[in-house]
Scaffold this motif. Sequence first.
Motif, PDB file in Angstrom:
ATOM      1  N   VAL A  12       1.528 -10.302   1.318  1.00  0.00           N
ATOM      2  CA  VAL A  12       2.836 -10.134   1.137  1.00  0.00           C
ATOM      3  C   VAL A  12       3.600  -9.576   2.105  1.00  0.00           C
ATOM      4  O   VAL A  12       3.297  -8.242   2.655  1.00  0.00           O
ATOM      5  CB  VAL A  12       3.069  -9.176  -0.078  1.00  0.00           C
ATOM      6  N   GLU A  13       4.600 -10.069   2.748  1.00  0.00           N
ATOM      7  CA  GLU A  13       5.656  -9.581   3.787  1.00  0.00           C
ATOM      8  C   GLU A  13       6.981  -9.791   2.892  1.00  0.00           C
ATOM      9  O   GLU A  13       7.428 -10.665   2.675  1.00  0.00           O
ATOM     10  CB  GLU A  13       5.458 -10.638   4.790  1.00  0.00           C
ATOM     11  N   PHE A  14       7.727  -8.605   3.322  1.00  0.00           N
ATOM     12  CA  PHE A  14       8.916  -8.675   2.702  1.00  0.00           C
ATOM     13  C   PHE A  14       9.886  -7.835   3.736  1.00  0.00           C
ATOM     14  O   PHE A  14       9.308  -7.058   4.584  1.00  0.00           O
ATOM     15  CB  PHE A  14       9.126  -7.671   1.410  1.00  0.00           C
ATOM     16  N   ASP A  15      11.175  -8.195   3.498  1.00  0.00           N
ATOM     17  CA  ASP A  15      12.275  -7.559   4.544  1.00  0.00           C
ATOM     18  C   ASP A  15      13.516  -6.905   3.501  1.00  0.00           C
ATOM     19  O   ASP A  15      13.752  -7.636   2.421  1.00  0.00           O
ATOM     20  CB  ASP A  15      12.806  -8.573   5.366  1.00  0.00           C
ATOM     21  N   VAL A  16      13.673  -5.715   3.835  1.00  0.00           N
ATOM     22  CA  VAL A  16      14.674  -5.073   2.898  1.00  0.00           C
ATOM     23  C   VAL A  16      15.633  -4.240   3.857  1.00  0.00           C
ATOM     24  O   VAL A  16      15.439  -4.220   4.907  1.00  0.00           O
ATOM     25  CB  VAL A  16      14.003  -3.896   2.102  1.00  0.00           C
ATOM     26  N   ILE A  17      17.003  -4.110   3.367  1.00  0.00           N
ATOM     27  CA  ILE A  17      18.038  -3.388   3.691  1.00  0.00           C
ATOM     28  C   ILE A  17      18.268  -2.402   3.080  1.00  0.00           C
ATOM     29  O   ILE A  17      18.247  -2.160   1.707  1.00  0.00           O
ATOM     30  CB  ILE A  17      19.195  -4.438   3.698  1.00  0.00           C
ATOM     31  N   VAL A  18      18.240  -1.117   3.808  1.00  0.00           N
ATOM     32  CA  VAL A  18      18.399   0.002   3.310  1.00  0.00           C
ATOM     33  C   VAL A  18      19.848   0.571   3.253  1.00  0.00           C
ATOM     34  O   VAL A  18      20.406   0.362   4.118  1.00  0.00           O
ATOM     35  CB  VAL A  18      17.427   1.120   4.039  1.00  0.00           C
ATOM     36  N   LEU A  19      20.018   1.442   2.300  1.00  0.00           N
ATOM     37  CA  LEU A  19      21.429   1.947   2.029  1.00  0.00           C
ATOM     38  C   LEU A  19      21.564   2.960   3.029  1.00  0.00           C
ATOM     39  O   LEU A  19      20.696   3.722   3.660  1.00  0.00           O
ATOM     40  CB  LEU A  19      21.480   2.658   0.574  1.00  0.00           C
ATOM     41  N   PRO A  20      22.925   3.334   3.518  1.00  0.00           N
ATOM     42  CA  PRO A  20      23.042   4.347   4.304  1.00  0.00           C
ATOM     43  C   PRO A  20      22.716   5.869   3.908  1.00  0.00           C
ATOM     44  O   PRO A  20      22.597   5.821   2.568  1.00  0.00           O
ATOM     45  CB  PRO A  20      24.819   4.445   4.727  1.00  0.00           C
ATOM     46  N   ASN A  47      14.594   5.527   6.526  1.00  0.00           N
ATOM     47  CA  ASN A  47      14.044   4.239   6.365  1.00  0.00           C
ATOM     48  C   ASN A  47      12.565   4.304   6.157  1.00  0.00           C
ATOM     49  O   ASN A  47      11.754   3.553   5.081  1.00  0.00           O
ATOM     50  CB  ASN A  47      14.341   3.571   7.813  1.00  0.00           C
ATOM     51  N   ASN A  48      11.826   5.435   6.627  1.00  0.00           N
ATOM     52  CA  ASN A  48      10.425   5.256   6.520  1.00  0.00           C
ATOM     53  C   ASN A  48      10.029   5.681   4.969  1.00  0.00           C
ATOM     54  O   ASN A  48       9.104   5.091   4.140  1.00  0.00           O
ATOM     55  CB  ASN A  48       9.536   6.407   7.277  1.00  0.00           C
ATOM     56  N   ASP A  49      10.848   6.643   4.235  1.00  0.00           N
ATOM     57  CA  ASP A  49      10.417   6.728   2.897  1.00  0.00           C
ATOM     58  C   ASP A  49      10.848   5.579   1.857  1.00  0.00           C
ATOM     59  O   ASP A  49       9.983   5.315   1.145  1.00  0.00           O
ATOM     60  CB  ASP A  49      11.524   8.160   2.496  1.00  0.00           C
ATOM     61  N   VAL A  50      11.840   4.924   2.128  1.00  0.00           N
ATOM     62  CA  VAL A  50      12.175   3.988   1.417  1.00  0.00           C
ATOM     63  C   VAL A  50      11.021   2.895   1.470  1.00  0.00           C
ATOM     64  O   VAL A  50      10.701   2.166   0.741  1.00  0.00           O
ATOM     65  CB  VAL A  50      13.556   3.296   1.769  1.00  0.00           C
ATOM     66  N   LEU A  51      10.664   2.548   2.756  1.00  0.00           N
ATOM     67  CA  LEU A  51       9.534   1.486   2.943  1.00  0.00           C
ATOM     68  C   LEU A  51       8.473   1.783   2.325  1.00  0.00           C
ATOM     69  O   LEU A  51       7.809   0.863   2.102  1.00  0.00           O
ATOM     70  CB  LEU A  51       9.469   1.323   4.536  1.00  0.00           C
ATOM     71  N   GLY A 101      17.156   3.606  -2.926  1.00  0.00           N
ATOM     72  CA  GLY A 101      17.483   3.483  -1.331  1.00  0.00           C
ATOM     73  C   GLY A 101      17.714   2.059  -1.100  1.00  0.00           C
ATOM     74  O   GLY A 101      18.124   2.049   0.140  1.00  0.00           O
ATOM     75  N   VAL A 102      17.133   1.242  -1.712  1.00  0.00           N
ATOM     76  CA  VAL A 102      17.332  -0.068  -1.214  1.00  0.00           C
ATOM     77  C   VAL A 102      18.581  -0.886  -1.372  1.00  0.00           C
ATOM     78  O   VAL A 102      18.943  -0.399  -2.680  1.00  0.00           O
ATOM     79  CB  VAL A 102      16.117  -1.185  -1.986  1.00  0.00           C
ATOM     80  N   GLN A 103      19.144  -1.283  -0.541  1.00  0.00           N
ATOM     81  CA  GLN A 103      20.520  -1.910  -0.795  1.00  0.00           C
ATOM     82  C   GLN A 103      20.403  -3.471  -1.022  1.00  0.00           C
ATOM     83  O   GLN A 103      20.987  -3.842  -2.018  1.00  0.00           O
ATOM     84  CB  GLN A 103      21.325  -2.075   0.462  1.00  0.00           C
ATOM     85  N   ASN A 118      -3.659  -3.295   4.380  1.00  0.00           N
ATOM     86  CA  ASN A 118      -3.390  -4.249   5.529  1.00  0.00           C
ATOM     87  C   ASN A 118      -2.493  -5.288   5.228  1.00  0.00           C
ATOM     88  O   ASN A 118      -1.813  -6.059   6.058  1.00  0.00           O
ATOM     89  CB  ASN A 118      -4.515  -4.657   6.167  1.00  0.00           C
ATOM     90  N   ASP A 119      -2.656  -6.028   3.900  1.00  0.00           N
ATOM     91  CA  ASP A 119      -2.059  -7.190   3.524  1.00  0.00           C
ATOM     92  C   ASP A 119      -0.756  -7.143   3.003  1.00  0.00           C
ATOM     93  O   ASP A 119      -0.234  -8.079   2.470  1.00  0.00           O
ATOM     94  CB  ASP A 119      -2.956  -7.822   2.781  1.00  0.00           C
ATOM     95  N   ILE A 120      -0.100  -5.861   2.701  1.00  0.00           N
ATOM     96  CA  ILE A 120       1.222  -5.729   2.185  1.00  0.00           C
ATOM     97  C   ILE A 120       2.148  -5.127   3.408  1.00  0.00           C
ATOM     98  O   ILE A 120       1.805  -3.895   3.622  1.00  0.00           O
ATOM     99  CB  ILE A 120       1.241  -5.051   0.878  1.00  0.00           C
ATOM    100  N   LYS A 121       3.030  -5.830   3.951  1.00  0.00           N
ATOM    101  CA  LYS A 121       3.639  -5.165   5.180  1.00  0.00           C
ATOM    102  C   LYS A 121       5.057  -5.659   4.570  1.00  0.00           C
ATOM    103  O   LYS A 121       5.649  -6.536   4.086  1.00  0.00           O
ATOM    104  CB  LYS A 121       3.181  -6.098   6.252  1.00  0.00           C
ATOM    105  N   GLY A 122       5.953  -4.689   5.074  1.00  0.00           N
ATOM    106  CA  GLY A 122       7.168  -4.442   4.675  1.00  0.00           C
ATOM    107  C   GLY A 122       8.183  -4.096   6.144  1.00  0.00           C
ATOM    108  O   GLY A 122       7.636  -3.454   6.986  1.00  0.00           O
ATOM    109  N   ARG A 123       9.434  -4.554   6.306  1.00  0.00           N
ATOM    110  CA  ARG A 123      10.096  -4.262   7.423  1.00  0.00           C
ATOM    111  C   ARG A 123      11.852  -3.881   6.635  1.00  0.00           C
ATOM    112  O   ARG A 123      12.129  -4.523   5.964  1.00  0.00           O
ATOM    113  CB  ARG A 123      10.416  -5.375   8.281  1.00  0.00           C
TER     114      ARG A 123
END
Length: 609
Positions: free
Chosen positions: A499-507, A511-515, A551-553, A600-605
């Motif tokens: 699973v790979e996902f991209d998220v946008i974090v609120l101001p 970032n590390n905590d939300v990820l 924290g996720v926008q 290893n198989d769950i990655k987020g950015r």
Amino acid sequence: MATENRDVKYLNKDFGDLRSSLIDFTKTYFPNTYTDFTPSSPGMLFMEMSAYVGDVLSFYLDNQIQENFIQYTRQENNLYTLAYMLGYKPKVTGVATATIDIYQKVPAKSVGGSFAPDYNYALQFAANTILSSNTSNFILQDSIDFTVSSSTNPTEVSILTLSGATPLYYLLKKTQTAISANITTKTFSFGSPQRFQTIEINDADIIQILDITDSNGNKWYEVPYLAQEMIYDSISNLNSDAGEVPNLLQLLKVPKRFVSRFITPTILQIQFGAGTTTANVEEEIIPNPTNVGNFFSTGDYLTTAYDPANFLYTSTYGISPSNTTLTIRYLTGGGITANAASNTINKVTNPTNISFKFGAPPEPLFSDILGSVAVTNPFGATGGKDGDTPDEIRFNSLGVFGTQLRTVTQADYIVRAMSIPSQYGSIAKVYAEPEKIENLLPGESLSSINLYVLAYDNNKKLKNASISLKNNLKTYLSQYRIVNDSIKIRDGFIINIGVEFDVIVLPNYNNNDVLFKCITAVKDYFNIDKWEMNEPIILKDIYILLDKVDGVQTIKTVNITNKCNANYSIYSYDIPGATQNNVIYPSVDPMIFEVRYPDNDIKGRIVSL
């Protein structure tokens, strides 16, 4: 004088109605014969006596009719009898269960330049080892072997003591379930054989019969009903998959059998068969042309209806004990007081049940290892209560009668396969479906059922079930399936994914905590315990899940990829081709999606707008 049709009323049941009816009847049909209806008249004496007798008979008739229906019966013995007729065995006490942690230490040994526990000093606990708390005793119903470790029965290993950087001792830990119970023993002597002999045990809070042995050491087996001659038996598994399947399941014919039933909450009745000698036990008789039908002197047998279970009309239903003494061990206990608090079950009452699996070491290591044994319950015991109430007996009996322990539907096969006792192996995932018509062989029945199964390895990763586990499942299901159902046990298909996902974090959010929170949420979503075979992946649910993380926008993308190489499943899967309307559908053949290595198989950015 011609007989006149009398207008007789049949609805009057109590004394008053019957008395009034008799008076009206006399006034109507004997107006000139009898006219004195004063309370002191002789005629009223007979009418009131008749009304009294009718009232009593009506009461007992209503009562007897009522006692024939479990929904309305009030007498305790009738309630228990009707429950057994419907297939339910009432419980006279509620057993408390507790999770027990068992510890022992073992010396360290050098293996190929590294250190590991020396399992030559591993202990084993026999079944029915008694533990005690401040208020009651608990019993480990299953044996414990510290050398055996599997996904369902792991042996946890940790370093206990060090000498510098070198381990001296390791601590082994097993977790087992115990029930609140005491073992009580009684003996009964039998003389000349009698048909369907019964004995009674009078005691409070009886849980069940533990075992029965006779003077010659023969074991007697409990069955649900005397007509059942087959029971499940187990032997140790000596094959290479013994860690996954400790025991092999087999069916055993038992002429020495009995049934038990509660007559009252304090009396347990035990009944044996009618066979007076081993020569007339029906288990030893095999149908052949010389004995089937030999009880007829003349006649045509072509249209005779035979009962295949009783073709010789022996009707013994097992052996009756004779000229022997039976030793009966049974369990008592339970109740509210058995709900022990946490960390109070901490003593082994019968340490003779503990032994070294590979032989006792010399002193002082012998005493040191045995002295290291410790037990405790990290959580309080629960489940202890009083026995079934009358209403619980009624409702449970009607429920059991409806199910009848048979596998009929697809869901029945799934639940029955999952319920195989753990000592015979554990089914992790199962799926049942009828055989596809195009796959049927010529002459094969449409009632053929495919049962797709998977198991866990020691790391709780999915794998194909072993041959021993499949054989145990085959034997287990044989006593529940419908006779014309043909069951094929097959391997399910494992599709490993990433699973790979991209998220946008609120101001103003880290970032590390939300990820980290997002990855944790996805790990929990794909926890293999929550997934069944042939379950699709709904991408919308993953978007909603991540969007709820603090924290996720917004969620930009979620991508599911197939993992297929030496460390994963051998099966590849066309994820894009199986995706429609943001739903990844499973294949035609039963399969399951598994995130094999979540770390290893769950990655987020974290990305920007």
